[in-house]
Scaffold this motif. Sequence first.
Motif, short mmCIF file in Angstrom:
data_model
loop_
_atom_site.label_atom_id
_atom_site.label_comp_id
_atom_site.label_asym_id
_atom_site.label_seq_id
_atom_site.Cartn_x
_atom_site.Cartn_y
_atom_site.Cartn_z
N SER A 87 -12.77 -4.57 -3.12
CA SER A 87 -11.48 -4.16 -3.67
C SER A 87 -10.36 -4.42 -2.69
O SER A 87 -9.29 -4.92 -3.06
CB SER A 87 -11.53 -2.68 -4.07
N CYS A 88 -10.59 -4.09 -1.41
CA CYS A 88 -9.57 -4.33 -0.38
C CYS A 88 -9.33 -5.83 -0.21
O CYS A 88 -8.18 -6.26 -0.04
CB CYS A 88 -9.98 -3.70 0.94
N LEU A 89 -10.40 -6.62 -0.23
CA LEU A 89 -10.25 -8.06 -0.08
C LEU A 89 -9.48 -8.66 -1.25
O LEU A 89 -8.61 -9.52 -1.06
CB LEU A 89 -11.62 -8.72 0.04
N ALA A 90 -9.80 -8.22 -2.47
CA ALA A 90 -9.12 -8.76 -3.65
C ALA A 90 -7.63 -8.43 -3.62
O ALA A 90 -6.78 -9.28 -3.91
CB ALA A 90 -9.76 -8.20 -4.92
N LEU A 91 -7.30 -7.18 -3.25
CA LEU A 91 -5.89 -6.80 -3.17
C LEU A 91 -5.17 -7.57 -2.08
O LEU A 91 -4.02 -7.98 -2.23
CB LEU A 91 -5.79 -5.29 -2.93
N ASP A 92 -5.86 -7.80 -0.96
CA ASP A 92 -5.24 -8.52 0.14
C ASP A 92 -5.03 -9.99 -0.19
O ASP A 92 -4.06 -10.61 0.27
CB ASP A 92 -6.12 -8.40 1.39
N ILE A 93 -5.92 -10.57 -0.98
CA ILE A 93 -5.76 -11.96 -1.39
C ILE A 93 -4.51 -12.12 -2.23
O ILE A 93 -3.74 -13.09 -2.09
CB ILE A 93 -7.01 -12.43 -2.16
N ILE A 94 -4.24 -11.16 -3.11
CA ILE A 94 -3.04 -11.21 -3.94
C ILE A 94 -1.79 -11.12 -3.07
O ILE A 94 -0.82 -11.86 -3.25
CB ILE A 94 -3.07 -10.09 -4.99
N ARG A 95 -1.80 -10.20 -2.11
CA ARG A 95 -0.64 -10.04 -1.22
C ARG A 95 -0.43 -11.29 -0.37
O ARG A 95 0.72 -11.73 -0.18
CB ARG A 95 -0.85 -8.83 -0.31
N SER A 96 -1.51 -11.87 0.15
CA SER A 96 -1.38 -13.05 1.00
C SER A 96 -0.84 -14.25 0.23
O SER A 96 -0.06 -15.04 0.76
CB SER A 96 -2.74 -13.39 1.63
N SER A 97 -1.25 -14.39 -1.04
CA SER A 97 -0.74 -15.50 -1.84
C SER A 97 0.75 -15.37 -2.08
O SER A 97 1.48 -16.36 -2.07
CB SER A 97 -1.50 -15.54 -3.18
#
Length: 526
Positions: A131-141
Amino acid sequence: MTRMAEMTYLLGTVDDMGVSRVFGLHSGVIHLLSAINIMEGVNKRSIFVTFDLHEGGRYGAASVSCNGAVWLEVYQFPVEAWLRELEVVPSQKKEKNVSEGSDMKWSPVTLMIKIFPPTVPAGKRSDFLTSCLALDIIRSSRHQKTQESPSSCTQHFLLPCDQSTVDSRARPGLPVAVAVWWSGSHNLLQYLLQTAPNDGRGKTFIFFSFKYSKFFAPFYGVLGDQQNNMLFCFLEADVTPLPEMLWPNAKEILCSAVSRCTCYIALGLEDALVCIWNRQSGAPLSIVLAPEGSSPLSRVQFVDSWPVSAQACQIAPTKAVGVLVSSKNGAIYTVTTGQGMQCCTMQLIERPKDSRDLPTVTMTLPFLQAVSLVVQRSGKMFLKDVLNRSTVCYLTPPSSYRIASPYKPVYALNAKQRALFIRGDPETDCHDLSKKRNQSGLFVFYFDRSDIFKPHFLSHLDPPRQQTTLCHGSLEEICNLYLQQRAHSADERNKALVQTWGKLQETAAGMQQTPQSHKHLKNYNI
């Protein structure tokens, strides 16, 4: 550059073409030990952006870019083999009359791990990590869309902090993990450096007990041996490893630093927040808001041998942790914290009025207690006492010279000799540039030759591996440590809770008064 032996040094370089090489300095001769990224083709050439060597020269980490993709590579160097080969080279040249330009077969470098920007594996059950990785991927994009520069990563080698992460085969003083964060990310990720045995065909084997086969069979190629009650599964060697640990943060990470013992990690976050993580407990040691909230943070670094005040010792007998925080506007702050201690933030250097006084280098000196070296754009260089905010002294080259390229000075610090090496250029006009380049000099400042620094010298300088005295080998001991920290900080947290509750009440009262004032104005207009 790092030292492999008493008189043997290892140098890592990256040239203008992005090619990285490793050199060995032995007996006054420099040898090319390895070219890391050999160009296979123009379109497939990997470009090294950064290349860092760990202390001792056994490990190296490189940030690599190729066709828009960015990743991190961690290498292991055959230090013992290189030392033997460096001793053999002079004798071979004498016996065989070998020329200096001949090829020497040096031991190869081992690629330990490749770390790509985090992704969520397909088919993996959702948990806290994914969940943390998925949310961070959205922010990084979103961050990459607003930034012109490509994604980049920052890494730190980590020594063992507790017995639960120490391999019995691991050598003392060597890193066991690497901490990585990517630009635009909110998460700090930790990857283990231990590699599983490989069968030599590009597949890595991981062993489990046979009774757990039902959990792993759907995901991996599984072979079993019921007679020995063992199960082993194989993974392709190029599979991106998942992080072993994740530290989530509320804001984007801008800069980072690790303490000398690597048990503490300081993160400079967006909105001038500083978060100090305790690796032993896995919890934040302190979260601080810098006084200059409008200026983004540019650098954080730990101060070695930070003294503890008498008041702090009465509250909680613990070792204080000191951090220097630099902002982009030139202001520098000190943050003092510890287990059960009240966090203290103090301004060390004010925001300069002249842009020429902006600091370009802020570095702590490990052999001086709470003393920092500061180099400004104007070329001024001085030592600052971070406790009483006083200037210890100014370091000036001879009158006919000045610090070369003060915006990015060329310097090196030798903690064993207590010396600073820095490049200087002669004071000449702009018409004598060729003469200026040829007459550049290297100046050495020996701190132990002046009485000014005697009150600041440390009695001894322990290596990082000797500072990790607190070892918590079981989950129960780690939980007890966390509960002790919570107990020591109970008063401070209660005060913060009261202050927050008071602000909420003031905000609520203000919101209630606003509709009433609007209603009164409406009736008046009617």
